[in-house]
Scaffold this motif. Structure first.
Motif, PDB file in Angstrom:
ATOM      1  N   GLU A  78       0.836  -1.201   0.000  1.00  0.00           N
ATOM      2  CA  GLU A  78       0.000   0.000   0.000  1.00  0.00           C
ATOM      3  C   GLU A  78       0.871   1.251   0.000  1.00  0.00           C
ATOM      4  N   LEU A  79       1.940   1.247   0.796  1.00  0.00           N
ATOM      5  CA  LEU A  79       2.841   2.402   0.825  1.00  0.00           C
ATOM      6  C   LEU A  79       3.571   2.557  -0.507  1.00  0.00           C
ATOM      7  N   HIS A  80       4.007   1.456  -1.086  1.00  0.00           N
ATOM      8  CA  HIS A  80       4.683   1.515  -2.396  1.00  0.00           C
ATOM      9  C   HIS A  80       3.763   2.158  -3.437  1.00  0.00           C
ATOM     10  N   ASN A  81       2.502   1.743  -3.473  1.00  0.00           N
ATOM     11  CA  ASN A  81       1.554   2.336  -4.411  1.00  0.00           C
ATOM     12  C   ASN A  81       1.322   3.815  -4.116  1.00  0.00           C
ATOM     13  N   MET A  82       1.300   4.190  -2.843  1.00  0.00           N
ATOM     14  CA  MET A  82       1.168   5.612  -2.492  1.00  0.00           C
ATOM     15  C   MET A  82       2.356   6.406  -3.016  1.00  0.00           C
ATOM     16  N   MET A  83       3.561   5.860  -2.849  1.00  0.00           N
ATOM     17  CA  MET A  83       4.768   6.559  -3.316  1.00  0.00           C
ATOM     18  C   MET A  83       4.755   6.709  -4.841  1.00  0.00           C
ATOM     19  N   LEU A  84       4.317   5.664  -5.539  1.00  0.00           N
ATOM     20  CA  LEU A  84       4.245   5.748  -6.992  1.00  0.00           C
ATOM     21  C   LEU A  84       3.238   6.810  -7.426  1.00  0.00           C
ATOM     22  N   ARG A  85       2.140   6.938  -6.691  1.00  0.00           N
ATOM     23  CA  ARG A  85       1.148   7.968  -7.032  1.00  0.00           C
ATOM     24  C   ARG A  85       1.714   9.364  -6.811  1.00  0.00           C
ATOM     25  N   MET A  86       2.525   9.526  -5.785  1.00  0.00           N
ATOM     26  CA  MET A  86       3.065  10.852  -5.461  1.00  0.00           C
ATOM     27  C   MET A  86       4.302  11.204  -6.283  1.00  0.00           C
ATOM     28  N   TYR A  87       5.171  10.225  -6.540  1.00  0.00           N
ATOM     29  CA  TYR A  87       6.474  10.525  -7.149  1.00  0.00           C
ATOM     30  C   TYR A  87       6.786   9.667  -8.379  1.00  0.00           C
ATOM     31  N   GLY A  88       5.820   8.878  -8.818  1.00  0.00           N
ATOM     32  CA  GLY A  88       6.063   7.931  -9.900  1.00  0.00           C
ATOM     33  C   GLY A  88       5.877   8.509 -11.285  1.00  0.00           C
ATOM     34  N   GLN A  89       5.905   7.614 -12.249  1.00  0.00           N
ATOM     35  CA  GLN A  89       5.864   7.979 -13.663  1.00  0.00           C
ATOM     36  C   GLN A  89       4.661   7.331 -14.335  1.00  0.00           C
ATOM     37  N   ALA A  90       3.948   8.111 -15.133  1.00  0.00           N
ATOM     38  CA  ALA A  90       2.801   7.587 -15.873  1.00  0.00           C
ATOM     39  C   ALA A  90       3.274   6.668 -16.996  1.00  0.00           C
ATOM     40  N   GLU A  91       2.458   5.702 -17.325  1.00  0.00           N
ATOM     41  CA  GLU A  91       2.710   4.864 -18.500  1.00  0.00           C
ATOM     42  C   GLU A  91       2.325   5.696 -19.721  1.00  0.00           C
ATOM     43  N   TYR A 138      -8.822   5.929 -13.763  1.00  0.00           N
ATOM     44  CA  TYR A 138      -7.499   5.828 -13.143  1.00  0.00           C
ATOM     45  C   TYR A 138      -6.424   6.027 -14.203  1.00  0.00           C
ATOM     46  N   LYS A 139      -5.312   6.622 -13.781  1.00  0.00           N
ATOM     47  CA  LYS A 139      -4.135   6.740 -14.646  1.00  0.00           C
ATOM     48  C   LYS A 139      -3.229   5.556 -14.358  1.00  0.00           C
ATOM     49  N   LEU A 140      -2.745   4.896 -15.409  1.00  0.00           N
ATOM     50  CA  LEU A 140      -1.840   3.766 -15.265  1.00  0.00           C
ATOM     51  C   LEU A 140      -0.431   4.287 -15.025  1.00  0.00           C
ATOM     52  N   LEU A 141       0.225   3.776 -13.979  1.00  0.00           N
ATOM     53  CA  LEU A 141       1.587   4.178 -13.627  1.00  0.00           C
ATOM     54  C   LEU A 141       2.561   3.050 -13.945  1.00  0.00           C
ATOM     55  N   ARG A 142       3.778   3.426 -14.314  1.00  0.00           N
ATOM     56  CA  ARG A 142       4.817   2.428 -14.565  1.00  0.00           C
ATOM     57  C   ARG A 142       5.297   1.852 -13.239  1.00  0.00           C
ATOM     58  N   GLY A 143       5.675   0.581 -13.261  1.00  0.00           N
ATOM     59  CA  GLY A 143       6.290  -0.031 -12.086  1.00  0.00           C
ATOM     60  C   GLY A 143       7.687   0.529 -11.884  1.00  0.00           C
ATOM     61  N   SER A 144       8.108   0.669 -10.643  1.00  0.00           N
ATOM     62  CA  SER A 144       9.419   1.272 -10.356  1.00  0.00           C
ATOM     63  C   SER A 144      10.569   0.441 -10.912  1.00  0.00           C
ATOM     64  N   HIS A 145      10.350  -0.836 -11.206  1.00  0.00           N
ATOM     65  CA  HIS A 145      11.419  -1.663 -11.787  1.00  0.00           C
ATOM     66  C   HIS A 145      11.814  -1.164 -13.183  1.00  0.00           C
ATOM     67  N   THR A 146      10.995  -0.314 -13.797  1.00  0.00           N
ATOM     68  CA  THR A 146      11.309   0.224 -15.128  1.00  0.00           C
ATOM     69  C   THR A 146      12.017   1.572 -15.060  1.00  0.00           C
ATOM     70  N   TYR A 147      12.218   2.114 -13.861  1.00  0.00           N
ATOM     71  CA  TYR A 147      12.758   3.465 -13.707  1.00  0.00           C
ATOM     72  C   TYR A 147      14.249   3.519 -13.993  1.00  0.00           C
ATOM     73  N   ASN A 148      14.678   4.608 -14.607  1.00  0.00           N
ATOM     74  CA  ASN A 148      16.102   4.860 -14.775  1.00  0.00           C
ATOM     75  C   ASN A 148      16.622   5.524 -13.499  1.00  0.00           C
ATOM     76  N   THR A 149      17.890   5.879 -13.477  1.00  0.00           N
ATOM     77  CA  THR A 149      18.519   6.445 -12.281  1.00  0.00           C
ATOM     78  C   THR A 149      17.820   7.715 -11.816  1.00  0.00           C
ATOM     79  N   GLU A 150      17.524   8.610 -12.749  1.00  0.00           N
ATOM     80  CA  GLU A 150      16.894   9.890 -12.401  1.00  0.00           C
ATOM     81  C   GLU A 150      15.487   9.684 -11.823  1.00  0.00           C
ATOM     82  N   GLU A 151      14.712   8.813 -12.437  1.00  0.00           N
ATOM     83  CA  GLU A 151      13.352   8.550 -11.964  1.00  0.00           C
ATOM     84  C   GLU A 151      13.366   7.878 -10.590  1.00  0.00           C
ATOM     85  N   MET A 152      14.311   6.958 -10.388  1.00  0.00           N
ATOM     86  CA  MET A 152      14.415   6.277  -9.098  1.00  0.00           C
ATOM     87  C   MET A 152      14.871   7.253  -8.022  1.00  0.00           C
TER      88      MET A 152
END
Length: 191
Positions: A78-91, A138-152
């Motif tokens: 649940e926290l991981h999904n919250m972080m992706l919503r706040m700081y993640g990247q859209a698909e 809902y907006k689809l977000l990318r999984g953090s496993h796809t993030y580059n250095t800057e996005e991570m």
């Protein structure tokens, strides 16, 4: 096999009009060439090079997720999904964000909040379907496993700030050595 390198000027056969592309690899290509030179057909994917985030950054991220989730009494997912919503990247597909609609129910929201195979961010858009059921977009977000250095780094920066806001001491967020490494490698400044 994956290689990095540079594309060189194309060569055009003036009799057939076909083009050949020269690729100058950064890595030693000789063994790959020997293995593939007899193949009639190969598959290529050429795209701009982007540095991938390291597993160190991913491991650190999940250590912090665990600490903060325990502190605020929610699950890691649940926290991981919250972080992706706040700081993640859209698909993004063809330059556009991907949206989908699902029933606007508590059960659906609970499932979205704890999902591992997909990550969604609720919008304020709700409409009634032909079946009489209310649907939320809902907006689809990318999984953090796809993030580059800057996005991570952006994701970790946000998580670190949330940890500080929750009262987790700096010493529990990262040791002095970890702080130095995170600053040097990822641009994450814990303070």
């Amino acid at each position: 096999m994956k290689f990095t390198g540079k594309l060189k000027q194309p060569i055009i056969d003036y009799l057939s009009g076909r083009m050949a592309v020269l690729f100058e690899p950064n890595e030693d290509f000789r063994q790959a060439y020997e293995e593939l030179k007899g193949c009639d057909k190969l598959s290529f994917e050429i795209k701009p090079y982007r540095a991938k985030r390291s597993l160190d950054a991913n491991a650190y991220y999940w250590v912090l997720i665990t600490k903060l989730a325990k502190k605020i009494s929610i699950s890691n997912l649940e926290l991981h999904n919250m972080m992706l919503r706040m700081y993640g990247q859209a698909e993004i597909i063809e330059g556009k964000a991907v949206y989908l609609t699902i029933p606007d129910t508590e059960e659906a929201e609970r499932k979205v909040n704890n999902a591992t195979d997909y990550h969604l961010q609720a919008t304020s858009q709700v409409r009634e379907g032909n079946d009489g059921i209310m649907y939320r977009t809902y907006k689809l977000l990318r999984g953090s496993h796809t993030y580059n250095t800057e996005e991570m780094a952006r994701l970790i920066d946000g998580l670190v700030q949330c940890c500080k806001d929750a009262g987790i001491p700096d010493s529990d967020i990262a040791s002095p050595d970890e702080k130095r490494i995170l600053k040097e490698r990822y641009g994450v400044d814990i303070g």
